[in-house]
Design a protein around this motif. Sequence first.
Motif, PDB file in Angstrom:
ATOM      1  N   LEU A  87       1.248 -10.504 -43.609  1.00  0.00           N
ATOM      2  CA  LEU A  87      -0.070 -10.148 -44.149  1.00  0.00           C
ATOM      3  C   LEU A  87       0.010  -9.750 -45.616  1.00  0.00           C
ATOM      4  N   LEU A  88       0.900  -8.815 -45.929  1.00  0.00           N
ATOM      5  CA  LEU A  88       0.996  -8.309 -47.298  1.00  0.00           C
ATOM      6  C   LEU A  88       1.595  -9.335 -48.255  1.00  0.00           C
ATOM      7  N   ALA A  89       2.489 -10.184 -47.757  1.00  0.00           N
ATOM      8  CA  ALA A  89       3.033 -11.249 -48.600  1.00  0.00           C
ATOM      9  C   ALA A  89       1.932 -12.227 -48.987  1.00  0.00           C
ATOM     10  N   GLU A  90       1.113 -12.595 -48.012  1.00  0.00           N
ATOM     11  CA  GLU A  90       0.016 -13.529 -48.295  1.00  0.00           C
ATOM     12  C   GLU A  90      -1.054 -12.887 -49.167  1.00  0.00           C
ATOM     13  N   ALA A  91      -1.343 -11.620 -48.928  1.00  0.00           N
ATOM     14  CA  ALA A  91      -2.425 -10.951 -49.650  1.00  0.00           C
ATOM     15  C   ALA A  91      -2.046 -10.599 -51.084  1.00  0.00           C
ATOM     16  N   PHE A  92      -0.800 -10.109 -51.292  1.00  0.00           N
ATOM     17  CA  PHE A  92      -0.457  -9.558 -52.607  1.00  0.00           C
ATOM     18  C   PHE A  92       0.923  -9.968 -53.134  1.00  0.00           C
ATOM     19  N   ALA A  93       1.663 -10.786 -52.401  1.00  0.00           N
ATOM     20  CA  ALA A  93       2.982 -11.258 -52.843  1.00  0.00           C
ATOM     21  C   ALA A  93       3.871 -10.100 -53.310  1.00  0.00           C
ATOM     22  N   TYR A 110       5.950  -3.493 -56.112  1.00  0.00           N
ATOM     23  CA  TYR A 110       5.655  -4.538 -57.079  1.00  0.00           C
ATOM     24  C   TYR A 110       6.364  -4.292 -58.404  1.00  0.00           C
ATOM     25  N   ALA A 111       7.076  -5.300 -58.882  1.00  0.00           N
ATOM     26  CA  ALA A 111       7.711  -5.222 -60.194  1.00  0.00           C
ATOM     27  C   ALA A 111       6.677  -5.368 -61.310  1.00  0.00           C
ATOM     28  N   GLN A 112       5.611  -6.102 -61.026  1.00  0.00           N
ATOM     29  CA  GLN A 112       4.548  -6.347 -61.997  1.00  0.00           C
ATOM     30  C   GLN A 112       3.206  -5.931 -61.399  1.00  0.00           C
ATOM     31  N   PRO A 113       2.234  -5.584 -62.226  1.00  0.00           N
ATOM     32  CA  PRO A 113       0.907  -5.198 -61.710  1.00  0.00           C
ATOM     33  C   PRO A 113       0.269  -6.314 -60.881  1.00  0.00           C
ATOM     34  N   ARG A 114      -0.554  -5.913 -59.935  1.00  0.00           N
ATOM     35  CA  ARG A 114      -1.360  -6.837 -59.135  1.00  0.00           C
ATOM     36  C   ARG A 114      -2.818  -6.550 -59.439  1.00  0.00           C
ATOM     37  N   GLN A 115      -3.627  -7.575 -59.375  1.00  0.00           N
ATOM     38  CA  GLN A 115      -5.058  -7.447 -59.641  1.00  0.00           C
ATOM     39  C   GLN A 115      -5.814  -7.381 -58.321  1.00  0.00           C
ATOM     40  N   TRP A 167       0.819  -0.287 -31.353  1.00  0.00           N
ATOM     41  CA  TRP A 167       0.783   0.162 -32.743  1.00  0.00           C
ATOM     42  C   TRP A 167      -0.548  -0.191 -33.389  1.00  0.00           C
ATOM     43  N   THR A 168      -1.072   0.746 -34.161  1.00  0.00           N
ATOM     44  CA  THR A 168      -2.306   0.555 -34.915  1.00  0.00           C
ATOM     45  C   THR A 168      -1.949   0.473 -36.395  1.00  0.00           C
ATOM     46  N   VAL A 169      -2.541  -0.494 -37.084  1.00  0.00           N
ATOM     47  CA  VAL A 169      -2.284  -0.704 -38.507  1.00  0.00           C
ATOM     48  C   VAL A 169      -3.539  -0.290 -39.273  1.00  0.00           C
ATOM     49  N   LEU A 170      -3.362   0.668 -40.188  1.00  0.00           N
ATOM     50  CA  LEU A 170      -4.467   1.226 -40.961  1.00  0.00           C
ATOM     51  C   LEU A 170      -4.203   1.090 -42.452  1.00  0.00           C
ATOM     52  N   VAL A 171      -5.264   0.932 -43.224  1.00  0.00           N
ATOM     53  CA  VAL A 171      -5.138   1.044 -44.676  1.00  0.00           C
ATOM     54  C   VAL A 171      -4.984   2.526 -44.992  1.00  0.00           C
ATOM     55  N   ARG A 172      -4.007   2.846 -45.790  1.00  0.00           N
ATOM     56  CA  ARG A 172      -3.771   4.232 -46.184  1.00  0.00           C
ATOM     57  C   ARG A 172      -4.862   4.629 -47.183  1.00  0.00           C
ATOM     58  N   PRO A 173      -5.637   5.684 -46.893  1.00  0.00           N
ATOM     59  CA  PRO A 173      -6.728   6.054 -47.806  1.00  0.00           C
ATOM     60  C   PRO A 173      -6.267   6.299 -49.242  1.00  0.00           C
ATOM     61  N   ARG A 174      -5.160   7.007 -49.420  1.00  0.00           N
ATOM     62  CA  ARG A 174      -4.556   7.153 -50.747  1.00  0.00           C
ATOM     63  C   ARG A 174      -3.579   5.999 -50.914  1.00  0.00           C
ATOM     64  N   GLN A 175      -3.742   5.253 -51.975  1.00  0.00           N
ATOM     65  CA  GLN A 175      -2.940   4.055 -52.211  1.00  0.00           C
ATOM     66  C   GLN A 175      -1.913   4.286 -53.318  1.00  0.00           C
ATOM     67  N   PRO A 176      -0.670   4.662 -52.988  1.00  0.00           N
ATOM     68  CA  PRO A 176       0.344   4.784 -54.032  1.00  0.00           C
ATOM     69  C   PRO A 176       0.669   3.419 -54.638  1.00  0.00           C
ATOM     70  N   THR A 177       0.607   2.370 -53.807  1.00  0.00           N
ATOM     71  CA  THR A 177       0.736   0.993 -54.258  1.00  0.00           C
ATOM     72  C   THR A 177      -0.334   0.184 -53.536  1.00  0.00           C
ATOM     73  N   LEU A 178      -0.741  -0.901 -54.140  1.00  0.00           N
ATOM     74  CA  LEU A 178      -1.793  -1.730 -53.570  1.00  0.00           C
ATOM     75  C   LEU A 178      -1.388  -2.264 -52.202  1.00  0.00           C
ATOM     76  N   GLY A 179      -2.243  -2.061 -51.214  1.00  0.00           N
ATOM     77  CA  GLY A 179      -1.985  -2.546 -49.866  1.00  0.00           C
ATOM     78  C   GLY A 179      -1.180  -1.586 -49.011  1.00  0.00           C
ATOM     79  N   SER A 180      -1.045  -0.328 -49.437  1.00  0.00           N
ATOM     80  CA  SER A 180      -0.301   0.651 -48.640  1.00  0.00           C
ATOM     81  C   SER A 180      -0.987   0.858 -47.296  1.00  0.00           C
ATOM     82  N   LEU A 181      -0.183   0.882 -46.254  1.00  0.00           N
ATOM     83  CA  LEU A 181      -0.675   0.984 -44.883  1.00  0.00           C
ATOM     84  C   LEU A 181      -0.036   2.164 -44.169  1.00  0.00           C
ATOM     85  N   VAL A 182      -0.589   2.478 -43.010  1.00  0.00           N
ATOM     86  CA  VAL A 182       0.032   3.412 -42.077  1.00  0.00           C
ATOM     87  C   VAL A 182       0.132   2.669 -40.749  1.00  0.00           C
ATOM     88  N   LEU A 183       1.304   2.697 -40.164  1.00  0.00           N
ATOM     89  CA  LEU A 183       1.569   2.060 -38.881  1.00  0.00           C
ATOM     90  C   LEU A 183       1.783   3.184 -37.872  1.00  0.00           C
TER      91      LEU A 183
END
Length: 160
Positions: free
Chosen positions: A85-91, A115-120, A39-55
Motif C-alpha cells: 500500500l505505502l509503496a504504491e501510494a508514496f514510494a 523518505y530520503a526526499q520530500p513527497r508531495q 489487525w486493524t490498520v489506522l492512519v496515525r493522526p500525528r504524521q511524523p512522516t507522510l503515510g504514518s500508520l498504526v497497526l
Amino acid sequence: MSAPPATQWQPQLVVLYAVNATAAKFGDPGTRIGQCGAWTVLVRPRQPTLGSLVLVCDEPVNAFGQVSAGAYADLRQATQRIERLLAEAFAYDKINYLMLMMVDPDVHFHVLPRYAQPRQFAGRSCVDAAWPGPPDLAHDLDLGAAATASLVAHLRGRWA
C-alpha cells in the motif's frame, strides 16, 4: 414439481472484538484504512512522516507474547499489505515498525514510511525531518483536518 435440495448449514466461529482503547485513541473507526485478520490498520493522526500508520492487534492482549498463533499469521499478511500500500501510494525508501507500548497498553506498532526526499501530498511538500536517523515521533507534518481526511480516503481506496 419437487422441492429444491436442502442446503447444509455449517456453523462457523466468528470472533468479534470491540474497538480497544489504543485503536480508539488513534481515531478508529474514522482513521481506519482496513482490517487484516486480527489487525486493524489506522492512519496515525500525528504524521511524523507522510503515510504514518498504526497497526493495532484486536485481541485483548497487553504483551506481544500473548498474541495468538492466528494473529501472528495475520500479522505477516498485514505487513505485506501495508508495505505494498505505502509503496504504491508514496514510494517510500525504508519503513520502520516501532512497538513502544509505553503509554497505550494494547499490542500495536507505529508504522513509519521513511523518505530520503520530500513527497508531495494535498498541495504540500512533506519532509522526513529525521532522515536518515531514527524517526522523530514528536515531529508532526501538521496536515490539518482536510488533508488528513484526504490521506485516509487516499489510502482506503488503495487498500480495497
